[in-house]
Design a protein around this motif. Structure first.
Motif, mmCIF file in Angstrom:
data_model
loop_
_atom_site.group_PDB
_atom_site.id
_atom_site.type_symbol
_atom_site.label_atom_id
_atom_site.label_comp_id
_atom_site.label_asym_id
_atom_site.label_seq_id
_atom_site.Cartn_x
_atom_site.Cartn_y
_atom_site.Cartn_z
ATOM 1 N N ILE A 266 0.838 -1.206 0.000
ATOM 2 C CA ILE A 266 0.000 0.000 0.000
ATOM 3 C C ILE A 266 0.866 1.246 0.000
ATOM 4 O O ILE A 266 0.581 2.213 -0.719
ATOM 5 N N ALA A 267 1.940 1.251 0.778
ATOM 6 C CA ALA A 267 2.846 2.407 0.798
ATOM 7 C C ALA A 267 3.485 2.608 -0.568
ATOM 8 O O ALA A 267 3.652 3.746 -1.024
ATOM 9 N N LEU A 268 3.823 1.531 -1.224
ATOM 10 C CA LEU A 268 4.427 1.615 -2.561
ATOM 11 C C LEU A 268 3.425 2.176 -3.568
ATOM 12 O O LEU A 268 3.776 3.049 -4.391
ATOM 13 N N ILE A 269 2.179 1.731 -3.491
ATOM 14 C CA ILE A 269 1.130 2.235 -4.397
ATOM 15 C C ILE A 269 0.901 3.726 -4.160
ATOM 16 O O ILE A 269 0.786 4.506 -5.114
ATOM 17 N N ILE A 270 0.821 4.125 -2.917
ATOM 18 C CA ILE A 270 0.609 5.550 -2.601
ATOM 19 C C ILE A 270 1.794 6.379 -3.077
ATOM 20 O O ILE A 270 1.619 7.466 -3.614
ATOM 21 N N LYS A 271 2.995 5.861 -2.910
ATOM 22 C CA LYS A 271 4.184 6.575 -3.333
ATOM 23 C C LYS A 271 4.210 6.753 -4.858
ATOM 24 O O LYS A 271 4.591 7.812 -5.346
ATOM 25 N N LEU A 272 3.808 5.756 -5.601
ATOM 26 C CA LEU A 272 3.780 5.846 -7.066
ATOM 27 C C LEU A 272 2.677 6.779 -7.560
ATOM 28 O O LEU A 272 2.811 7.397 -8.612
ATOM 29 N N ARG A 273 1.619 6.883 -6.773
ATOM 30 C CA ARG A 273 0.478 7.694 -7.192
ATOM 31 C C ARG A 273 0.775 9.188 -7.084
ATOM 32 O O ARG A 273 0.253 9.991 -7.850
ATOM 33 N N PHE A 274 1.586 9.589 -6.106
ATOM 34 C CA PHE A 274 1.823 11.027 -5.916
ATOM 35 C C PHE A 274 3.186 11.432 -6.355
ATOM 36 O O PHE A 274 4.147 10.965 -6.460
#
Length: 68
Positions: free
Chosen positions: A60-68
């Motif tokens: 989840i942290a990786l997905i959030i990091k890629l999104r922003f």
């Protein structure tokens, strides 16, 4: 109390005592073994759940990091 109620209560207590005598209780060695099995299993399951939680948190942290 009525005689009927007293008889029912007495009968219930008598039958409960008979049923308690039929129970096969664990001895000390068996109780200790089962206790250790339960503790060991609880530790293993909690560690597995903790690892799964860490993996999901990382994803989840990786997905959030890629999104922003």
């Amino acid at each position: 109390m009525s005689k009927k109620l007293k008889k029912k209560i007495t009968n219930f207590i008598y039958e409960s005592n008979i049923d308690c005598k039929k129970i096969s209780w664990l001895n000390k060695k068996e109780a200790i073994q089962i206790t250790f099995i339960i503790i060991f299993t609880s530790i293993i399951i909690s560690l597995l759940l903790w690892i799964i939680d860490r993996i999901i948190f990382y994803i989840i942290a990786l997905i959030i990091k890629l999104r922003f």
